[in-house]
Design a protein around this motif. Structure first.
Motif, PDB file in Angstrom:
ATOM      1  N   VAL A 196      -5.222  -0.561   3.994  1.00 33.59           N
ATOM      2  CA  VAL A 196      -4.125  -1.484   3.686  1.00 33.59           C
ATOM      3  C   VAL A 196      -3.402  -1.006   2.435  1.00 33.59           C
ATOM      4  CG1 VAL A 196      -3.524  -3.843   3.019  1.00 33.59           C
ATOM      5  CG2 VAL A 196      -5.295  -3.453   4.753  1.00 33.59           C
ATOM      6  N   ASP A 241       5.325  -3.078   8.166  1.00 31.45           N
ATOM      7  CA  ASP A 241       5.761  -4.471   8.049  1.00 31.45           C
ATOM      8  C   ASP A 241       6.639  -4.631   6.812  1.00 31.45           C
ATOM      9  OD1 ASP A 241       5.634  -7.284   8.821  1.00 31.45           O
ATOM     10  OD2 ASP A 241       4.350  -7.586   7.065  1.00 31.45           O
ATOM     11  N   GLY A 261      -2.195  -7.276   8.957  1.00 33.92           N
ATOM     12  CA  GLY A 261      -3.564  -6.836   8.712  1.00 33.92           C
ATOM     13  C   GLY A 261      -4.430  -6.931   9.948  1.00 33.92           C
ATOM     14  N   ALA A 317      -0.557  -2.628   0.524  1.00 38.14           N
ATOM     15  CA  ALA A 317       0.243  -3.847   0.448  1.00 38.14           C
ATOM     16  C   ALA A 317       0.192  -4.391  -0.967  1.00 38.14           C
ATOM     17  CB  ALA A 317      -0.276  -4.901   1.427  1.00 38.14           C
ATOM     18  N   CYS A 365      -2.744  -9.865   3.561  1.00 38.61           N
ATOM     19  CA  CYS A 365      -2.842  -8.763   4.507  1.00 38.61           C
ATOM     20  C   CYS A 365      -4.289  -8.309   4.658  1.00 38.61           C
ATOM     21  CB  CYS A 365      -1.952  -7.616   4.046  1.00 38.61           C
ATOM     22  SG  CYS A 365      -1.770  -6.284   5.252  1.00 38.61           S
ATOM     23  N   ASP A 368       1.994 -11.421   6.872  1.00 36.05           N
ATOM     24  CA  ASP A 368       1.082 -10.502   6.185  1.00 36.05           C
ATOM     25  C   ASP A 368      -0.287 -10.511   6.865  1.00 36.05           C
ATOM     26  OD1 ASP A 368       3.210 -10.287   4.431  1.00 36.05           O
ATOM     27  OD2 ASP A 368       2.330 -11.626   2.936  1.00 36.05           O
ATOM     28  N   PRO A 403       3.621  -5.134   3.397  1.00 33.74           N
ATOM     29  CA  PRO A 403       3.714  -6.490   2.864  1.00 33.74           C
ATOM     30  C   PRO A 403       3.720  -6.518   1.339  1.00 33.74           C
ATOM     31  CG  PRO A 403       2.168  -6.427   4.688  1.00 33.74           C
ATOM     32  CD  PRO A 403       2.519  -5.005   4.369  1.00 33.74           C
TER      33      PRO A 403
END
Length: 458
Positions: free
Chosen positions: A232, A313, A404, A234, A246, A400, A290
């Motif tokens: 991730v 995203d 994920g 974010a 997320c 968000d 995000p």
């Protein structure tokens, strides 16, 4: 799987079936199903006052024959003809059963049956049909096959159209039943099986058994790495909460490990809330965007450098300019997709199916267009519509969590189309479970995901 077929596919299947049946048998099946649905909707037939708005085609014939059945059961059934012709045999059946043809809307009506045009009709309503509908504006409406005036094959509503409380359709669902804005006009949809032999459909909607079949399940000898590692990227100093949400979606248990890469401020919060999350390293899928703010371009470049499937995203979407080597899932809302394809947001909202498909081709990626009926479009034209969820899901941070979750499913081995559509279905189901009819926040959706999966498992 709930399949939504085109008008051409339905007409072809009907023609093949008609060749094997006595004259009128198929219309009789449709009329019987419509009559049963109307009785159920009204809570009975005797003493009810039913107004049929009848157009010139077989759609009107279905309504007239159904009206005859209701009249024989004690309903007062009136037919208002909104065209210069109607189904002759259906009219004869209605009047023989005690129904009437009227020149204006009666004073009291319990339900209006919209049989103005069927699946072969053009979008929009004639002045006569619109005037009749205006006269019964506050009366419940049951549409026959589709609400008159919608575009059946696109789900668009470019002109005036009926807004039904219930739509009774025949043989199969049509695109307009699943895709907004037309799906909103359908109300509840009841399917009457006609026994049609139908081909595969380009537009469909996952059902619980489909999601159960697609869900990645740990093998007895599996471990955290074989179950998939999702990374991730974010959050930022300005938006650390996006990283938390997320990661919450990614850490819902569907992948074996979550790695987080981001700002120091966001990382501290992520590790406090999710001590099982580790730092950067090798992953099977990335989620990026995000809350990344001004770091979005670098975050996207870092994710794409690994060449693994990637969910893009929010802020990172602005930095996707065309196809890339990695398999992508792009997750825009209508405003973001409008900017990506260079049109006004209103155009995307009026024609979501068309724009989602066009974007999937343009970017050679799976495109998940968020909305009341989220669309997941794959290059080549295949689309899945998400029918789970509640209005309370329109809350900050819910996207968000979704990003994920899709990343976790990608890392666990699902292909981008399945990961996006299963993730969207689970996201909506979790929101419904968490809501219980009341308001929710994004964290509630993430927390409900494990319970949704448990309920799906046998």
């Amino acid at each position: 799987m709930r399949h939504a077929h085109t008008v051409e596919q339905v007409r072809s299947a009907e023609a093949a079936l008609l060749a094997t049946l006595p004259d009128g048998a198929l219309m009789a099946r449709a009329a019987a199903g419509l009559a049963a649905a109307l009785v159920d909707h009204l809570g009975g037939a005797y003493g009810r006052r039913v107004l049929l708005l009848v157009g010139p085609g077989d759609n009107g014939g279905d309504a007239l024959y159904a009206g005859a059945q209701l009249a024989r059961r004690g309903a007062q059934v009136d037919a208002l003809l909104v065209a210069d012709r109607a189904h002759d045999a259906g009219l004869a059946a209605l009047t023989a059963a005690g129904g009437r043809v009227v020149a204006e809307v009666p004073e009291r009506v319990d339900v209006v049956v919209d049989a103005v045009v069927g699946i072969g009709g053009r979008p929009g309503l004639s002045p006569g049909a619109q005037a009749a509908l205006d006269a019964v504006r506050n009366v419940p409406v049951v549409a026959v096959d589709v609400p008159s005036g919608v575009d059946v094959d696109t789900g668009e509503t470019p002109g005036s159209h009926v807004r039904a409380d219930l739509t009774v359709t025949f043989g199969t669902h049509k695109v307009a039943h699943l895709v907004d804005p037309a799906a909103t006009a359908c109300g509840a949809v009841h399917l009457v099986d006609l026994g049609l032999d139908l081909p595969s459909a380009a537009v469909s909607a996952l059902q619980p058994h489909d999601v159960r079949r697609l869900l990645p399940v740990p093998k007895p000898d599996g471990h955290k790495y074989t179950r998939g590692v999702v990374g991730v990227r974010a959050g930022s100093a300005a938006y650390p909460g996006a990283a938390l949400l997320c990661v919450a979606g990614a850490a819902s248990g569907l992948a074996g490990m979550v790695r987080y890469v981001g700002s120091d401020e966001a990382a501290a919060r992520v590790h406090d809330a999710h001590p099982e999350v580790v730092g950067g390293g090798r992953v099977q899928a990335w989620v990026v965007g995000p809350g990344t703010d001004t770091d979005a371009a670098d975050a996207l470049a870092g994710a794409l450098a690994d060449g693994v499937p990637t969910v893009v995203d929010a802020d990172a979407l602005a930095h996707v300019t065309g196809p890339v080597a990695s398999a992508l899932v792009l997750t825009p809302h209508a405003g973001e997709l409008a900017r990506m394809v260079g049109v006004d947001r209103g155009e995307v909202e009026a024609s979501p199916l068309r724009h989602a498909r066009a974007a999937a081709e343009r970017y050679a990626a799976v495109v998940l267009l968020k909305g009341r009926r989220t669309l997941v479009a794959a290059p080549g034209g295949g689309v899945r519509v998400t029918t789970t969820g509640v209005p309370w899901l329109a809350t900050a941070g819910a996207g968000d969590v979704l990003a994920g979750l899709i990343g976790a499913l990608l890392a666990a081995g699902l292909d981008p189309f399945d990961a996006a559509s299963v993730g969207s279905w689970l996201h909506g189901a979790a929101a419904t479970l968490a809501s219980g009819g009341g308001p929710i926040v994004a964290g509630d959706v993430a927390a409900a995901l494990p319970d949704v999966v448990r309920r799906l498992r046998p």
